[in-house]
Design a protein around this motif. Structure first.
Motif, PDB file in Angstrom:
ATOM      1  N   PHE A  63       7.004  38.151   7.534  1.00  0.00           N
ATOM      2  CA  PHE A  63       8.147  39.171   7.988  1.00  0.00           C
ATOM      3  C   PHE A  63       7.986  39.046   9.521  1.00  0.00           C
ATOM      4  CE2 PHE A  63       9.197  43.338   9.723  1.00  0.00           C
ATOM      5  CZ  PHE A  63      10.385  43.347   9.085  1.00  0.00           C
ATOM      6  N   PHE A  64       7.119  39.387  10.072  1.00  0.00           N
ATOM      7  CA  PHE A  64       7.029  39.289  11.715  1.00  0.00           C
ATOM      8  C   PHE A  64       7.298  37.741  12.188  1.00  0.00           C
ATOM      9  CE2 PHE A  64       4.179  43.197  10.703  1.00  0.00           C
ATOM     10  CZ  PHE A  64       5.050  43.957  11.425  1.00  0.00           C
ATOM     11  N   GLY A  65       7.022  36.814  11.524  1.00  0.00           N
ATOM     12  CA  GLY A  65       7.518  35.575  12.044  1.00  0.00           C
ATOM     13  C   GLY A  65       8.768  35.513  12.002  1.00  0.00           C
ATOM     14  N   GLY A  66       9.440  35.678  11.035  1.00  0.00           N
ATOM     15  CA  GLY A  66      10.930  35.748  11.026  1.00  0.00           C
ATOM     16  C   GLY A  66      11.571  36.654  11.952  1.00  0.00           C
ATOM     17  N   TRP A  67      11.069  37.828  11.914  1.00  0.00           N
ATOM     18  CA  TRP A  67      11.694  38.855  12.984  1.00  0.00           C
ATOM     19  C   TRP A  67      11.425  38.477  14.415  1.00  0.00           C
ATOM     20  CZ3 TRP A  67       9.631  42.315  16.523  1.00  0.00           C
ATOM     21  CH2 TRP A  67      10.194  43.619  16.791  1.00  0.00           C
ATOM     22  N   ILE A  68      10.124  37.999  14.739  1.00  0.00           N
ATOM     23  CA  ILE A  68      10.381  37.767  16.164  1.00  0.00           C
ATOM     24  C   ILE A  68      10.808  36.248  16.414  1.00  0.00           C
ATOM     25  CG2 ILE A  68       8.568  36.997  17.844  1.00  0.00           C
ATOM     26  CD1 ILE A  68       6.457  38.723  16.471  1.00  0.00           C
ATOM     27  N   ALA A  69      10.976  35.560  15.577  1.00  0.00           N
ATOM     28  CA  ALA A  69      11.742  34.157  15.727  1.00  0.00           C
ATOM     29  C   ALA A  69      13.341  34.565  15.831  1.00  0.00           C
ATOM     30  CB  ALA A  69      11.616  33.136  14.497  1.00  0.00           C
ATOM     31  N   ASP A  70      13.704  35.415  15.266  1.00  0.00           N
ATOM     32  CA  ASP A  70      15.230  35.899  15.810  1.00  0.00           C
ATOM     33  C   ASP A  70      15.481  36.292  17.209  1.00  0.00           C
ATOM     34  OD1 ASP A  70      16.711  34.982  13.387  1.00  0.00           O
ATOM     35  OD2 ASP A  70      16.245  37.044  12.537  1.00  0.00           O
ATOM     36  N   ARG A  71      14.278  36.494  17.699  1.00  0.00           N
ATOM     37  CA  ARG A  71      14.379  37.118  19.234  1.00  0.00           C
ATOM     38  C   ARG A  71      13.705  36.197  20.029  1.00  0.00           C
ATOM     39  NH1 ARG A  71      14.687  40.707  15.684  1.00  0.00           N
ATOM     40  NH2 ARG A  71      15.462  42.951  16.055  1.00  0.00           N
ATOM     41  N   ILE A  72      13.133  35.148  19.984  1.00  0.00           N
ATOM     42  CA  ILE A  72      12.577  34.263  20.872  1.00  0.00           C
ATOM     43  C   ILE A  72      12.652  33.081  20.478  1.00  0.00           C
ATOM     44  CG2 ILE A  72      10.878  36.083  21.936  1.00  0.00           C
ATOM     45  CD1 ILE A  72       8.708  34.529  20.786  1.00  0.00           C
ATOM     46  N   GLY A  73      13.252  32.385  19.277  1.00  0.00           N
ATOM     47  CA  GLY A  73      13.222  31.184  18.840  1.00  0.00           C
ATOM     48  C   GLY A  73      12.349  30.764  17.824  1.00  0.00           C
ATOM     49  N   ARG A  74      13.035  29.920  16.954  1.00  0.00           N
ATOM     50  CA  ARG A  74      12.213  29.470  15.766  1.00  0.00           C
ATOM     51  C   ARG A  74      10.930  28.548  16.000  1.00  0.00           C
ATOM     52  NH1 ARG A  74      16.179  32.522  14.285  1.00  0.00           N
ATOM     53  NH2 ARG A  74      18.224  31.612  13.370  1.00  0.00           N
ATOM     54  N   LYS A  75      11.430  27.436  17.246  1.00  0.00           N
ATOM     55  CA  LYS A  75      10.240  26.440  17.561  1.00  0.00           C
ATOM     56  C   LYS A  75       9.059  27.261  18.032  1.00  0.00           C
ATOM     57  CE  LYS A  75       9.419  22.617  20.664  1.00  0.00           C
ATOM     58  NZ  LYS A  75      10.165  21.835  21.796  1.00  0.00           N
ATOM     59  N   LYS A  76       9.293  28.274  19.063  1.00  0.00           N
ATOM     60  CA  LYS A  76       7.965  28.916  19.547  1.00  0.00           C
ATOM     61  C   LYS A  76       7.009  29.265  18.361  1.00  0.00           C
ATOM     62  CE  LYS A  76      10.281  30.049  24.002  1.00  0.00           C
ATOM     63  NZ  LYS A  76      10.818  30.977  24.603  1.00  0.00           N
ATOM     64  N   ILE A  77       7.815  30.104  17.745  1.00  0.00           N
ATOM     65  CA  ILE A  77       7.024  30.848  16.524  1.00  0.00           C
ATOM     66  C   ILE A  77       6.191  29.723  15.562  1.00  0.00           C
ATOM     67  CG2 ILE A  77       6.906  32.567  14.505  1.00  0.00           C
ATOM     68  CD1 ILE A  77       7.274  33.871  17.382  1.00  0.00           C
ATOM     69  N   LEU A  78       7.072  28.835  15.311  1.00  0.00           N
ATOM     70  CA  LEU A  78       6.487  27.762  14.418  1.00  0.00           C
ATOM     71  C   LEU A  78       5.272  27.044  14.907  1.00  0.00           C
ATOM     72  CD1 LEU A  78       6.636  26.263  11.731  1.00  0.00           C
ATOM     73  CD2 LEU A  78       8.382  24.369  12.921  1.00  0.00           C
ATOM     74  N   VAL A  79       5.298  26.614  16.497  1.00  0.00           N
ATOM     75  CA  VAL A  79       4.378  26.231  17.046  1.00  0.00           C
ATOM     76  C   VAL A  79       3.020  27.146  17.065  1.00  0.00           C
ATOM     77  CG1 VAL A  79       3.159  25.335  19.155  1.00  0.00           C
ATOM     78  CG2 VAL A  79       5.905  24.660  18.317  1.00  0.00           C
ATOM     79  N   ALA A  80       3.237  28.490  17.317  1.00  0.00           N
ATOM     80  CA  ALA A  80       2.189  29.251  17.391  1.00  0.00           C
ATOM     81  C   ALA A  80       1.639  29.404  16.091  1.00  0.00           C
ATOM     82  CB  ALA A  80       2.534  30.838  17.848  1.00  0.00           C
ATOM     83  N   ALA A  81       2.310  29.266  14.910  1.00  0.00           N
ATOM     84  CA  ALA A  81       2.000  29.431  13.655  1.00  0.00           C
ATOM     85  C   ALA A  81       1.027  28.383  12.887  1.00  0.00           C
ATOM     86  CB  ALA A  81       3.148  29.503  12.585  1.00  0.00           C
ATOM     87  N   VAL A  82       1.327  27.222  13.305  1.00  0.00           N
ATOM     88  CA  VAL A  82       0.538  26.128  13.092  1.00  0.00           C
ATOM     89  C   VAL A  82      -0.728  26.152  13.843  1.00  0.00           C
ATOM     90  CG1 VAL A  82       0.419  23.584  13.189  1.00  0.00           C
ATOM     91  CG2 VAL A  82       2.897  24.603  12.653  1.00  0.00           C
TER      92      VAL A  82
END
Length: 403
Positions: A63-82
């Motif tokens: 939920f928060f991965g998607g919500w934050i990604a709509d604000r700061i970018g898909r790539k940034k959140i994906l890198v942080a998640a990995v």
């Protein structure tokens, strides 16, 4: 190959690699279950909690991965998640107490959960509408293939269960620099961010505004019941086979075939959605899954069980692919990752319930057949809910993979 095609190919390729790692880590606890049970002296109920700890982390992560990604970018959140799930998968090797084991599995799940909606959004936005299902299916095929690799590692290293988590932790950390250098941010996201006068949308408006409420609720229902079955199989299949009298090598073989079938099902699901009538695809996929589960419960010899395991993997992953392909076009770019993340997060309630319910049913003595029978009505509901999403898309004119 023009620049746009190169960007799309690079995005899908890197997302596939991340999905491969995610699939490996998602099944690591299941393939290492025997070693974990012996090392930490866990009964079936406690094993259910070990499985579910990681899955519980998937819910807020998605939920928060998607919500934050709509604000700061898909790539940034994906890198942080990995980075997050790599570090905590590696930490699993070094824990000494059950409480610490539950904590690191929870944090691993948090990272895994945040990764998935962004993988889906990046792939959906990297290609045109006519190729969306195929792009997502190619990416998602990495998940069952990663699970198959986890089964192979467990078979090769036997009682050295720590090696599964070591590999599942080190490889993501090695991939992060490649993502930083070569993974492009979604062009659709960048264009949306650059648009003049774009206002932030509340979460409620994103999910339920502009007539999206019925679609959102139907997606949540379908995700819930499909994930219940998927994660029950991902975590408990080896144990269910052992309970039926199969040897550990035989259980490992069926688990590997389950994941190979899943990879094939994912690829076929995307191609069929892009080329065939989607309602018929959904009906075939869920009917096939019900028959495969019956096969797992009733098969006696290793050959029928191997076929049933392969079919179960094929159809359950195809069902997941159907949902992942249906969700992105149900939401506009500005709230797409939020919509996908919320659907995945709600579905994780089912994925938490699946392993826990299986543990309780087995502890009550109902056996493998009891576990599989209990999941069947939910699959019928999931299929009907998915069909209602497609019917809604046709009636409202929403771009969808419907023909």
């Amino acid at each position: 190959m023009n620049r746009s095609t190169r960007r799309s190919t690079l995005t899908i390729a890197l997302c596939f690699i991340v999905a491969l790692i995610e699939g490996f880590d998602l099944q690591s606890a299941g393939t290492a279950a025997t070693g974990l049970r012996q090392t930490f002296t866990l009964d079936p109920k406690m094993m259910g909690w070990v499985f579910s700890a990681g899955i519980i982390g998937l819910l807020p992560g998605a939920f928060f991965g998607g919500w934050i990604a709509d604000r700061i970018g898909r790539k940034k959140i994906l890198v942080a998640a990995v980075l997050l799930f790599g570090l905590f998968s590696l930490s699993t090797v070094y824990v000494e107490h059950v409480s610490s084991l539950l904590l690191v599995r929870l944090m691993t799940g948090l990272g895994l959960g945040a990764a998935l909606p962004n993988l889906i959004a990046l792939c959906a936005e990297a290609v045109g509408e006519q190729h969306r299902g195929t792009a997502i299916s190619v990416m998602y095929a990495g998940v069952p293939l990663g699970g198959a690799l986890a089964a192979v590692v467990a078979m090769v290293y036997g009682e050295h269960w720590q090696m599964t988590f070591f590999i599942g932790g080190v490889v993501p950390l090695l991939v992060v620099p490649l993502m930083l250098m070569w993974l492009p941010e979604s062009s659709a996201f960048r264009q949306q961010q650059e648009a003049v006068g774009v206002a932030r949308t509340s979460t409620g408006e994103a999910l339920f505004g502009q007539g999206r409420g019925r679609t959102t609720l139907a997606l949540w229902l379908s995700y819930f019941f499909t994930l219940t079955v998927m994660y029950m199989l991902l975590n408990w299949l080896p144990s269910l086979l052992l309970e039926q009298g199969f040897s550990k090598p035989q259980a490992g073989l069926v688990q590997m075939l389950f994941n190979i079938g899943g990879a094939l099902g994912s690829l076929l699901g995307g191609v069929l959605l892009d080329r065939c009538n989607a309602t018929k695809v959904v009906l075939v996929v869920y009917a096939g899954l019900l028959m495969a589960l019956a096969g797992v419960g009733l098969s006696i010899g290793i050959v029928p069980m191997a076929i049933a395991g392969f079919a179960a993997g094929l159809f359950v992953m195809a069902a997941q692919l159907v949902l992942y392909a249906l969700t992105p076009p149900s939401y506009p770019t500005a709230v797409r990752a939020t919509g996908v993340g919320a659907a995945v997060a709600i579905g994780r309630l089912g994925s938490v319930a699946g392993p826990l319910a299986a543990g309780q049913i087995l502890a009550a003595g109902a056996g493998t057949t009891g576990v599989l029978v209990a999941t069947s009505p939910g699959l019928v509901i999931a299929a009907l809910a998915a069909i209602s999403v497609m019917a809604r898309a046709v009636s409202t004119g929403t771009p969808q993979t419907v023909r």
